[in-house]
Design a protein around this motif. Structure first.
Motif, mmCIF file in Angstrom:
data_model
loop_
_atom_site.group_PDB
_atom_site.id
_atom_site.type_symbol
_atom_site.label_atom_id
_atom_site.label_comp_id
_atom_site.label_asym_id
_atom_site.label_seq_id
_atom_site.Cartn_x
_atom_site.Cartn_y
_atom_site.Cartn_z
ATOM 1 N N VAL A 420 7.621 -8.314 -3.491
ATOM 2 C CA VAL A 420 7.598 -7.250 -4.515
ATOM 3 C C VAL A 420 8.456 -6.085 -4.044
ATOM 4 C CG1 VAL A 420 6.134 -5.591 -5.712
ATOM 5 C CG2 VAL A 420 5.332 -7.943 -5.358
ATOM 6 N N VAL A 421 9.372 -5.662 -4.879
ATOM 7 C CA VAL A 421 10.254 -4.542 -4.548
ATOM 8 C C VAL A 421 9.915 -3.375 -5.464
ATOM 9 C CG1 VAL A 421 12.632 -3.720 -4.410
ATOM 10 C CG2 VAL A 421 12.084 -6.104 -3.797
ATOM 11 N N ILE A 422 9.527 -2.253 -4.848
ATOM 12 C CA ILE A 422 9.222 -1.029 -5.594
ATOM 13 C C ILE A 422 10.142 0.057 -5.062
ATOM 14 C CG2 ILE A 422 7.459 0.661 -6.206
ATOM 15 C CD1 ILE A 422 5.357 -1.442 -5.716
ATOM 16 N N GLY A 423 11.152 0.374 -5.838
ATOM 17 C CA GLY A 423 12.145 1.338 -5.393
ATOM 18 C C GLY A 423 12.874 0.778 -4.178
ATOM 19 N N THR A 424 12.785 1.524 -3.065
ATOM 20 C CA THR A 424 13.441 1.066 -1.836
ATOM 21 C C THR A 424 12.482 0.319 -0.912
ATOM 22 O OG1 THR A 424 12.948 3.171 -0.751
ATOM 23 C CG2 THR A 424 15.076 2.992 -1.909
ATOM 24 N N GLN A 425 11.234 0.164 -1.361
ATOM 25 C CA GLN A 425 10.218 -0.483 -0.524
ATOM 26 C C GLN A 425 10.078 -1.949 -0.905
ATOM 27 O OE1 GLN A 425 6.273 1.056 -0.997
ATOM 28 N NE2 GLN A 425 5.451 -0.008 0.794
ATOM 29 N N THR A 426 10.059 -2.811 0.111
ATOM 30 C CA THR A 426 9.821 -4.238 -0.111
ATOM 31 C C THR A 426 8.447 -4.604 0.438
ATOM 32 O OG1 THR A 426 12.172 -4.770 0.040
ATOM 33 C CG2 THR A 426 10.609 -6.576 0.354
ATOM 34 N N ILE A 427 7.590 -5.119 -0.420
ATOM 35 C CA ILE A 427 6.225 -5.508 -0.036
ATOM 36 C C ILE A 427 6.206 -7.030 0.143
ATOM 37 C CG2 ILE A 427 3.798 -5.555 -0.745
ATOM 38 C CD1 ILE A 427 4.379 -3.058 -2.421
ATOM 39 N N THR A 428 5.860 -7.451 1.350
ATOM 40 C CA THR A 428 5.891 -8.895 1.657
ATOM 41 C C THR A 428 4.506 -9.527 1.677
ATOM 42 O OG1 THR A 428 5.792 -8.458 4.041
ATOM 43 C CG2 THR A 428 7.988 -8.619 3.029
ATOM 44 N N ARG A 429 3.472 -8.703 1.658
ATOM 45 C CA ARG A 429 2.108 -9.239 1.754
ATOM 46 C C ARG A 429 1.214 -8.609 0.698
ATOM 47 N NH1 ARG A 429 0.761 -11.683 6.834
ATOM 48 N NH2 ARG A 429 2.507 -11.596 8.332
ATOM 49 N N THR A 430 0.121 -9.308 0.388
ATOM 50 C CA THR A 430 -0.849 -8.784 -0.566
ATOM 51 C C THR A 430 -2.237 -9.317 -0.269
ATOM 52 O OG1 THR A 430 -1.402 -8.576 -2.928
ATOM 53 C CG2 THR A 430 -0.501 -10.681 -2.205
ATOM 54 N N ASP A 431 -3.266 -8.535 -0.640
ATOM 55 C CA ASP A 431 -4.621 -9.067 -0.694
ATOM 56 C C ASP A 431 -4.749 -9.867 -1.988
ATOM 57 O OD1 ASP A 431 -5.098 -7.606 1.579
ATOM 58 O OD2 ASP A 431 -6.123 -5.967 0.537
ATOM 59 N N LEU A 432 -5.481 -10.951 -1.946
ATOM 60 C CA LEU A 432 -5.640 -11.765 -3.145
ATOM 61 C C LEU A 432 -6.946 -12.552 -3.085
ATOM 62 C CD1 LEU A 432 -4.931 -14.969 -2.273
ATOM 63 C CD2 LEU A 432 -2.612 -14.077 -2.303
ATOM 64 N N VAL A 433 -7.319 -13.117 -4.212
ATOM 65 C CA VAL A 433 -8.471 -14.032 -4.306
ATOM 66 C C VAL A 433 -7.952 -15.347 -4.854
ATOM 67 C CG1 VAL A 433 -10.695 -14.491 -5.391
ATOM 68 C CG2 VAL A 433 -10.114 -12.155 -4.677
#
Length: 827
Positions: A420-433
């Motif tokens: 997930v890319v938000i602006g200049t930040q790249t998110i590579t991990r997430t909490d999930l169910v």
């Protein structure tokens, strides 16, 4: 403990003095031309009480006062009923003659898979009454805890929810389980998950445990034992019953059973509804279990047709992760090591200190396992003249369900999703169910042709089965903190497995001489197994495997006189690897090998009911069975688990189990009895090389040596002292001991379960008022002496950067002193 046990024995012995029970009854069953009829089922007032011996003789320890019906049924013969009256003195009945017939009985449908005194194998029979004594709502393994070589454990700690049984150190993946001759073991994992059939014991008519390879069975091979369960019974009288239990940890059991009896001489209908709930001993280890049983039958002289359906639905909060060692020991330094290694978060460590041995790893409110299993069986038994009968069954098992888990900080790439890319930040991990699903169908048919001439000297069976298992495995994302491109119920892996299993066997016993019988059994079994698709992380689990096994068995029995028998047997068993033996290995590694077992059994049996020093109603039984189980490529547990709690396994080239099982029973005047069983064994792997992993996760092999097989205690014993101080009131003390068990194959005491012993108390009080058949009150106090012990666990180790071995143990603590109280009503 000895003081408590022997004091109780003395009290019960004093209470036994004013005996009210009547004397024993003995006799002999034969044909009109005086040919003995062995193996005939004996019933007293419709309830099974034993079987005739090889020479046709029988002996019942006691028949209560009053008039009773004694009935005998045997394959190929017409049932006979004999009226008896309980008397203070022993009775010797006149010779009983039974006539040849093609009439069939429910026993015909399980004859093909049952052992008897002619098959020269080690076995234990349990009747409906035997199971009912201990049935307070705990899972079926706990009802078998007093039988030879058995060790049981519970994830939730109190016997409700996920439970397991080991016999001779072999887990349920090596125990062949059938219900009415239909395989119950999951064809992929080989496990028999009895949690999917809660309160099954309330519908069981009889159960036989065969230890070792035993006789040829349908389904997976027996590598430690077989459980042969029968729910086939025709009760001639209408009935209605209910059993209700309440106990520790908010445990409830409620059931209702009913039956029409025999309608118009041909039809029967039986049913049961059950519900069991428990909070569990472990925190958040709840269980919500529901089940039903329904059977409709048609019976004529030569034909028995029965449709049976039963189902179970379970929802259990996951407790399969166990408890970290510091929660058991309270060692804060060790707890910090778990935190430093990432085994526990600081928040989890804080909970360890407050929850202690009842600590639960999971906190997500719906971290649950949800599964339903529906069984459908159609059984036919057809008489084919005076010597032959046919037993056949069609079956379908429909299984479906999932377990739901909260996953913290998971990589998108492991779920086939972009970052997930938000602006200049790249998110590579997430909490999930997520939910991991199983959706399967298991169907097929069994066939057995039985032959028994009127002289009873020869019994033979030719049979086989064809079964197919079709199972979908897939995962879905139902929530994510950062959804990426996923959608509701995003499927992130899918694979399908198809397994076809068919076998054919022939078995015969021949009474060569009045004192000598021989037994032979051969089986051919073929398996095709295919997996297509991927697991989580896009791991390719495509598998192709095919096996053909030839399994011979032979034995002999020698009668040494009244009540004495020697026996010996040799059997070969072979089985294929389970699913996880393929999927939990490195990608492309399909080197898991089939296992082979050569099983040597031999022993001595003694059974007498006419020994004067025990009184008119006394009985004395003793059996000593020696075994040597020689394995090639045995799969043994490494001590580690995969992500769904399944034990990881590896082949070892050579290993063995050898030992002796001693069992005894003594009773006097039906007022006091003592049953005892002790197993002494050695369980060894030859040339075993322990594997650890260095800081770079590279394997490090230790020097080869002989080592003890994991989860295989050298000493297991069970003892039951039972007395009847007044009519209808039975009190019992049940002692269980289990010696040290190693969690892996290193024979390292620091990776083991400490020896333990438990003492239980059981009370059953039955009255028979005029307005109903029976009211029974029951009480079971488990772990009377409040022992703190663990009955299961797992371990893993590695070498850190300094070359120091780091070990992490997880245990499954069992409940301290707890109780279950019950009320049963019969109409």
């Amino acid at each position: 403990m000895k003081t408590v046990f022997f004091a109780a024995a003395a009290l019960l012995g004093l209470a036994a003095a004013p005996a009210w029970a009547q004397g024993p009854v003995s006799g002999r069953l034969a044909t009109a031309n005086d040919q003995a009829v062995p193996g005939a089922t004996i019933r007293l007032d419709g309830q099974p009480v034993g079987a005739t011996a090889a020479d046709g003789t029988f002996a019942l320890p006691a028949v209560p006062a009053g008039a009773h019906e004694l009935s005998f049924t045997a394959l190929g013969f017409s049932p006979i009923i004999y009226a008896v009256t309980g008397q203070p003195a022993a009775q010797q009945l006149p010779p009983l003659a039974i006539e040849a017939s093609s009439s069939v009985t429910p026993e015909v449908l399980v004859t093909a898979s049952r052992a008897n005194d002619r098959t020269a194998t080690a076995y234990t029979n349990l009747s409906k009454q035997d199971l009912a004594k201990q049935n307070f709502g705990q899972d079926l393994p706990y009802l078998l805890n007093q039988t030879p070589s058995v060790v049981v454990n519970s994830d939730a700690g109190a016997g409700v929810g996920y439970t397991d049984i080991r016999i001779r150190g072999t887990s349920n993946t090596g125990i062949n389980t059938t219900i009415n001759g239909v395989p119950l073991n999951d064809p992929e994992s080989h496990g028999a998950f009895l949690i999917n059939l809660p309160d099954l014991a309330s519908s069981v008519n009889s159960l036989q445990i065969q230890r070792g390879v035993g006789t040829s069975q349908n389904g997976g091979a027996a590598f430690g034992a077989s459980l042969n369960i029968s729910t086939l019974d025709n009760r001639r009288e209408a009935y209605a019953e209910t059993q209700n239990t309440y106990g520790s940890y908010q445990t409830w059991k409620n059931n209702v059973s009913f039956g029409t009896g025999l309608i118009n001489g041909h039809f029967t209908v039986d049913g049961r509804l059950s519900r069991i709930t428990s909070d569990g001993y472990m925190n958040r280890a709840t269980s919500d279990l529901k089940s039903y049983y329904f059977a409709a039958g048609y019976q004529a002289k030569n034909t028995l047709l029965k449709f049976i359906t039963f189902s179970g639905r379970e929802k259990t909060y996951q407790a399969w992760n166990g408890v970290p060692e510091p929660a058991i020991t309270g060692n804060r330094a060790l707890l910090q090591t778990y935190v430093d290694n990432g085994e526990l978060s600081p928040a989890d460590a804080a909970r360890v200190l407050t929850e202690g041995r009842r600590y639960s790893y999971y906190t997500y409110d719906n971290q649950t396992d949800n599964y339903q299993q529906n069984h459908y069986q159609l059984h036919l038994s057809q008489g084919l003249g005076q010597r032959w009968s046919l037993g056949a069954a069609l079956h379908l098992t429909r299984g479906f369900g999932y377990y739901e888990s909260f996953r913290a900080g998971r990589k998108f790439s492991n779920y086939g999703l972009p970052n997930v890319v938000i602006g200049t930040q790249t998110i590579t991990r997430t909490d999930l169910v997520d939910r991991k699903w199983l959706n399967n169908n298991f169907y097929g048919g069994t066939l057995a042709l039985n032959y028994q001439p009127t002289n009873g000297k020869l019994q033979a069976t030719v049979g086989g089965a064809w079964n197919r298992f079709d199972n979908d495995h897939y995962g879905e994302i139902i929530w994510a903190r950062y959804a990426s491109t996923s959608f509701l119920n995003q499927r992130y892996y899918f694979n399908n497995a198809v397994k076809t299993d068919y076998n054919a066997y022939a078995r015969a016993t021949w009474q060569v001489l009045p004192v000598l019988g021989i037994y032979g059994d051969v089986q051919v079994r073929h398996i095709n197994y295919a997996i297509n698709g991927v697991e989580q992380g896009n791991q390719d689990v495509t598998t192709r495997a095919s096996y053909t096994f030839f399994n011979p068995k032979a034995g002999a029995t020698l009668t040494l006189g009244h009540g004495h028998q020697l026996y010996g047997s040799f059997a070969v068993g072979q089985r294929e690897p389970v699913r996880s033996d393929f999927t939990d290995r490195p990608v492309g590694d399909q080197t898991a090998k089939a296992e082979r077992l050569e099983d040597f059994e031999g022993g001595y049996r003694f059974n007498r009911t006419d020994l004067g020093f025990l009184g008119a109603n006394g009985a004395l039984r003793f059996e000593a069975n020696g075994f040597y189980m020689n394995y090639q490529n045995q799969m043994v547990a490494t001590g580690q688990l995969n992500d769904v709690g399944t034990a990881l396994r590896t082949n070892v080239a050579r290993s063995y189990r050898r030992g002796v099982e001693l069992s005894g029973f003594i009773s006097a005047n039906d007022k006091i009895s003592l049953s005892t069983t002790v197993t002494l064994s050695q369980n060894r792997i030859l040339d075993y090389q322990d594997v650890t992993y260095d800081a770079n996760y590279e394997p490090v092999l230790a020097a080869a040596r002989t080592s003890t097989i994991s989860y295989s205690p050298g000493v297991v014993s069970a003892h039951t002292l039972e007395g009847q101080p007044v009519k209808g009131l039975r009190l019992a003390l049940l002692l269980k001991t289990v010696s040290r068990q190693y969690l892996d194959n290193s024979e390292n005491k620091n990776r083991s379960l400490d020896p333990y012993n438990t003492l239980d108390f059981r009370l059953r009080y039955a009255i028979h008022p005029s307005f109903m058949k029976e009211i029974e009150l029951g009480l079971l106090v488990n772990n009377l002496l409040n022992r703190e012990y663990s009955a299961n666990g797992y371990t893993y180790s590695y070498l850190d950067g300094n070359g120091t071995s780091q070990t992490f143990n997880w245990f499954y603590p069992q409940a301290t002193c707890n109780y279950l109280a019950s009320v049963g009503l019969k109409f």
